[in-house]
Design an enzyme around this catalytic site. Structure first.
Site, mmCIF file in Angstrom:
data_model
loop_
_atom_site.group_PDB
_atom_site.id
_atom_site.type_symbol
_atom_site.label_atom_id
_atom_site.label_comp_id
_atom_site.label_asym_id
_atom_site.label_seq_id
_atom_site.Cartn_x
_atom_site.Cartn_y
_atom_site.Cartn_z
ATOM 1 N N LYS A 1 0.819 -1.207 0.000
ATOM 2 C CA LYS A 1 0.000 0.000 0.000
ATOM 3 C C LYS A 1 0.865 1.275 0.000
ATOM 4 C CE LYS A 1 -4.041 -1.999 -0.070
ATOM 5 N NZ LYS A 1 -3.733 -3.408 -0.374
HETATM 6 C C1 LIG Z 1 -9.899 -2.665 -1.547
HETATM 7 C C2 LIG Z 1 -9.267 -3.394 -0.397
HETATM 8 N N1 LIG Z 1 -9.912 -3.444 0.769
HETATM 9 C C3 LIG Z 1 -9.405 -4.065 1.845
HETATM 10 C C4 LIG Z 1 -8.179 -4.683 1.784
HETATM 11 C C5 LIG Z 1 -7.659 -5.400 2.981
HETATM 12 O O1 LIG Z 1 -6.527 -4.769 3.506
HETATM 13 P P1 LIG Z 1 -5.620 -5.502 4.594
HETATM 14 O O2 LIG Z 1 -4.711 -6.434 3.879
HETATM 15 O O3 LIG Z 1 -4.888 -4.369 5.282
HETATM 16 O O4 LIG Z 1 -6.542 -6.200 5.529
HETATM 17 C C6 LIG Z 1 -7.442 -4.645 0.598
HETATM 18 C C7 LIG Z 1 -6.125 -5.299 0.520
HETATM 19 O O5 LIG Z 1 -5.498 -5.451 -0.473
HETATM 20 C C8 LIG Z 1 -8.004 -3.988 -0.525
HETATM 21 O O6 LIG Z 1 -7.351 -3.950 -1.700
#
Ligand SMILES: Cc1ncc(COP(=O)(O)O)c(C=O)c1O
Length: 391
Positions: free
Chosen positions: A189
């Site tokens: 990210k």
């Molecule tokens: C659109 C979206 N929402 C939520 C997430 C979940 O993030 P995390 O890996 O921090 O839980 C991601 C992860 O790639 C994502 O792309």
């Protein structure tokens, strides 16, 4: 630059922008002897809230945890329905399923690839409790329309801003628009702590609930119980979760946050280079960013004009890989995934815009530590594949 020289270079899809300052910050936490949630985490929360302009920020272990806790805080329960765009990562919808609630997939707007608010309205029933807009690639959703729907039908809004640090909608930073916004600090990210997440809100009652539930439902200062200020006594006020961030991660986050603007500018410059280079190619379409919005450029989504090409998206990806460029696809629509088809009866063909856009999209490498020759390589490879396979 010769073709052979360029093909020898391998451009990864992503490389985190980490340096000596991050190494130093993590080492300092190790030396301090306090590794888990503590002073660094609270400092990161204060700085993050101030960066996005929110009143409160609550640090958690992932964006998935942030979304789960947010839905818990608004009282989502079994049998409720939540509107989720189909073009997103499974985390945006799985958190709805955790409650025995139903993720109701909504088709996307072809230009932005975000949830289409008109389609969302068509899916509202008496059971609809909330909307989860997802700012795909960092491009803000049509939040005025979504907020209007939420007001009209008394729905709660939890924004999935995993891609949207820092993005702005009509001059407002994402993180300040709705009552709850969830961010991700996953390894790829725009700001990373390896794994991590944050929730921003203005609502103090929600803050209390989120803080309680992120650490086992035990009273707020439980984290202190092993420190000099703490006491052995604690009370479990609800059955919560183990979703706290650690000081090790927060130390990374603080350094990354300080360079967030610089990293965003670097990605914006790369995006501008790509767009300038690809605009004249008839067989590709560059991203549409609404004039009153700013994107984080977490992803650069290129869409193919398949009728202008003799190959499909899969072959285009393989051709780029042969030229040393790694790409990805964001996302396979969730209503096409076996788990959602089996559990909720979705079928191929249900959400045609998302299916069509999925067939023709791919994500190019865009990360702040990209070197000049890597940017050139991507431009060269896309232009080469496009001209070689054009009709
Ligand atoms: C659109 C979206 N929402 C939520 C997430 C979940 O993030 P995390 O890996 O921090 O839980 C991601 C992860 O790639 C994502 O792309």
């Amino acid at each position: 630059m010769t073709t052979t020289k360029l093909v020898n270079l391998q451009v990864p899809f992503h490389r985190a922008d980490l340096g000596e300052a991050e190494v130093q910050a993590v080492s300092d936490v190790i030396r301090s002897g306090w590794l888990t949630m503590g002073a660094k985490t609270f400092e990161f929360e204060r700085q993050f809230a101030s960066y996005v302009g929110a009143s409160h920020a609550i640090a958690v272990s992932s964006c998935t945890a942030a979304l789960h806790l947010s839905l818990e805080a608004i009282g989502l329960s079994c049998g409720d329905e939540v509107l989720v765009p189909t073009t997103t990562f499974t985390a945006s919808a799985e958190v709805v399923a955790y409650f025995g609630a139903r993720p109701v997939f909504v088709d996307i707007d072809a230009a932005s690839m975000n949830m289409d608010p008109r389609e969302a309205e068509r899916k509202i029933t008496t059971r609809t409790k909330a909307i989860i807009p997802v700012h795909l690639a960092g491009t803000p959703c049509e939040m005025a329309e979504i907020t209007h729907l939420a007001d009209q039908y008394r729905l709660r809004v939890v924004e999935d801003a995993a891609h949207a640090l820092p993005s702005s909608y009509k001059g407002k930073r994402i993180g300040t628009v709705s009552e709850l916004t969830a961010f991700s600090f996953y390894a790829t990210k725009t700001l990373t702590t390896g794994e991590g997440g944050m929730i921003t809100t203005e609502n103090e009652d929600l803050v209390k609930r989120l803080q309680l539930m992120r650490l086992h439902g035990i009273a707020r200062d439980a984290w202190k119980r092993y420190s000099a200020e703490g006491s052995w006594f604690y009370e479990v006020l609800d059955t919560g979760y183990k979703y706290n961030l650690t000081d090790l991660q927060a130390a990374l986050g603080i350094v990354q946050l300080a360079k967030c603007d610089e990293m965003t500018s670097a990605r914006s410059r790369i995006a501008a280079r790509y767009t300038a280079a690809f605009q004249s190619l008839e067989c590709v379409e560059t991203p549409h960013i609404p004039a009153d919005c700013a994107t984080s450029w977490h992803l650069y989504l290129l869409r193919l004009q398949l009728d202008q090409l003799r190959i499909d998206r899969g072959q285009f990806i393989r051709e780029l890989a042969e030229r040393g460029v790694r790409t990805s696809v964001h996302f396979i629509p969730l209503h096409l995934q076996p788990a959602y088809q089996r559990n909720y009866g979705y079928k191929n063909g249900d959400l045609p815009v998302a299916e069509r856009e999925y067939q023709r999209s791919l994500s190019l490498p865009i990360f702040s530590s990209m070197r000049e020759e890597e940017i050139e390589q991507v431009i060269w490879a896309v232009s080469e594949v496009a001209s070689h396979w054009s009709r």
